[in-house]
Structures are given as structure tokens and as C-alpha cells.
Motif scaffolding. Structure first.
Motif, short mmCIF file in Angstrom:
data_model
loop_
_atom_site.label_atom_id
_atom_site.label_comp_id
_atom_site.label_asym_id
_atom_site.label_seq_id
_atom_site.Cartn_x
_atom_site.Cartn_y
_atom_site.Cartn_z
N ARG A 49 47.47 46.22 44.99
CA ARG A 49 47.03 46.54 43.99
C ARG A 49 46.87 45.87 42.87
O ARG A 49 47.84 45.99 42.64
N ARG A 52 43.57 44.49 37.03
CA ARG A 52 42.40 44.01 37.00
C ARG A 52 41.07 43.76 38.07
O ARG A 52 42.01 44.02 39.37
N ASN A 53 40.30 43.58 37.76
CA ASN A 53 39.66 43.03 39.01
C ASN A 53 39.42 41.46 38.69
O ASN A 53 38.03 41.41 38.23
N SER A 54 39.75 40.35 38.48
CA SER A 54 39.71 39.42 38.90
C SER A 54 40.00 38.39 39.91
O SER A 54 39.89 37.34 39.92
N SER A 75 35.90 38.63 42.51
CA SER A 75 36.22 40.11 42.03
C SER A 75 34.80 40.42 42.93
O SER A 75 35.15 41.67 42.47
N LYS A 94 38.03 44.24 50.05
CA LYS A 94 38.57 44.72 48.99
C LYS A 94 37.40 45.74 48.22
O LYS A 94 35.75 46.20 48.79
N HIS A 95 38.15 46.65 47.36
CA HIS A 95 37.63 47.87 47.19
C HIS A 95 38.35 48.46 45.75
O HIS A 95 38.96 48.11 45.05
N ASN A 96 37.32 48.44 44.98
CA ASN A 96 38.34 48.19 43.37
C ASN A 96 39.37 47.48 43.31
O ASN A 96 38.32 45.89 42.67
N THR A 97 40.17 47.79 42.72
CA THR A 97 41.26 46.88 42.32
C THR A 97 42.35 46.57 43.59
O THR A 97 43.62 46.14 43.27
N TYR A 99 43.04 45.18 46.89
CA TYR A 99 42.47 43.65 47.79
C TYR A 99 43.25 43.55 49.21
O TYR A 99 44.48 43.68 49.59
N TYR A 120 44.35 34.98 36.11
CA TYR A 120 43.35 36.00 35.16
C TYR A 120 44.90 35.81 33.82
O TYR A 120 45.25 34.88 33.48
#
Length: 206
Positions: A49, A52-54, A75, A94-97, A99, A120
């Protein structure tokens, strides 16, 4: 080690060079509550968790302290595995942020610590390691067939065969080797380039 040279350089620098660690990205690795009761052939699911979505890397450090690149999840949820075996042995999503990494059928070779790594703003961020080990099996020696005096076994530090090597020291040795390899080779190449430029300048001036 199952990884590309570029990724190996990033991981080695991240582990041995404190300046690469950051404080602005929070990463947490979670696992099932029954992870302490792992069994051979069991399905193990881990989640990473982040805020950020990177994209995220999943890295495995085995019992010998060796690092293995498992998969990169972008991402956009695209997965890139280290090799074909990992693509069939592991599952990543992956789901949202969040992994996810799944070990489809846990084996003794899968024992160790699992890390989630993110890149990031040109900085590497490492999650705390998530240990995953099979329960230790106690071996009971058969008792004597005839009654006899009790024998007491004294275990001392001289019994080197009973000592367990410190995985932290071996890990440190591996990382120091990576740092020396990937930091000195570019410096040597730069020095060679400067010498060539100096020689060319001298020839042109004449």
C-alpha cells in the motif's frame, strides 16, 4: 541474481547509500494473519500500500541474503517479470495504489523477506521487509532401548556446526560488493575518457 544491470544498480545504491531513502512516500507491506503457519504448496498473497501511483517493484531476499527481482507493476497495471519461471510461479496485479503479489504455490525456495520498492521523483523508496518462512519442524530423537544413566549434552560456541550464519552480515557484504562494482566501474570509465580527451588535445595543439 535475477535482475537487469540497471535495476541491480538502483537496488544496490538504494540499500547501501542512505541518501536515496526518502521520507515523503509511505509504503506498507501487508500479509495474511496466518503467514506464520505457511505450508508447502499454500497460496501466499502480499500487498503493498502506498500513497502514490508511480508503479512498484517486488523484490525477494532469500535466506542466504541474495536479492531477486520478481516483477515490476507499472502505474497502468502492466506487469514485467524477471523471467518466464517467475511469470508462472507468481501473480501480480494492481488496484488503485495497492500493488499485489501472489505466490501461487509456496516452496522452501520462496522463503525469505519480501520488499516493495518504488521510484518516485528520481528517488527510491523501500518498504519494511515482510518475512515469509515455513514453520520449523522439531526433530525428536528416538529414546534408548534399555534403561541407562542420563547423558547431558553441553553445547558450546565451539560447536560451529550449530551456529546459524547472520543473514544481515552476508547481506551487507553483498551490498558492499554491488556498491564497489557499480560505483568504481563508471569512475574508471570516466577517467579513461578524460585521458583520451587530454591526449587528443595535445595532438591538436602540436
Amino acid at each position: 541474481m535475477d535482475t537487469s544491470p540497471a535495476l541491480l544498480l538502483l537496488l544496490a545504491l538504494g540499500f547501501c547509500c542512505p541518501g536515496i531513502y526518502g521520507q515523503s512516500l509511505e509504503i506498507k507491506v501487508g500479509s495474511p494473519k496466518d503467514i506464520s503457519q505457511l505450508q508447502v504448496g499454500q497460496r501466499l498473497e502480499l500487498e503493498c500500500r502506498a500513497d502514490r501511483n508511480s508503479g512498484a517493484f517486488w523484490i525477494h531476499k532469500d535466506k542466504k541474503g541474495t536479492l531477486h527481482f520478481i516483477v515490476f507493476i507499472s502505474s497502468a497495471a502492466k506487469t514485467t517479470f524477471g523471467n518466464q519461471r517467475k511469470a508462472t510461479h507468481f501473480q501480480a496485479s494492481k488496484h488503485n495504489t495497492i500493488y499485489y503479489l501472489t505466490v501461487k504455490s509456496f516452496t522452501p525456495q520462496d522463503e525469505g523477506n519480501y520488499f516493495c520498492v518504488m521510484n518516485y521523483n528520481q528517488m527510491l523508496y523501500f518498504s519494511p521487509g515482510q518475512p515469509a518462512f515455513l514453520p520449523a519442524i522439531a526433530v525428536v530423537a528416538p529414546g534408548p532401548t534399555t534403561p541407562g544413566p542420563a547423558t547431558q549434552w553441553n553445547i558450546t560456541e565451539r560447536d560451529s556446526c550449530l551456529k546459524t550464519p547472520d543473514p544481515g552480515s552476508r547481506m551487507q557484504e553483498n551490498l558492499e560488493h554491488f556498491c564497489l562494482t557499480f560505483l568504481w566501474i563508471p569512475l574508471a570509465g570516466l577517467c579513461l575518457l578524460l585521458l583520451q580527451l587530454l591526449a587528443t588535445t595535445i595532438v591538436l595543439c602540436r
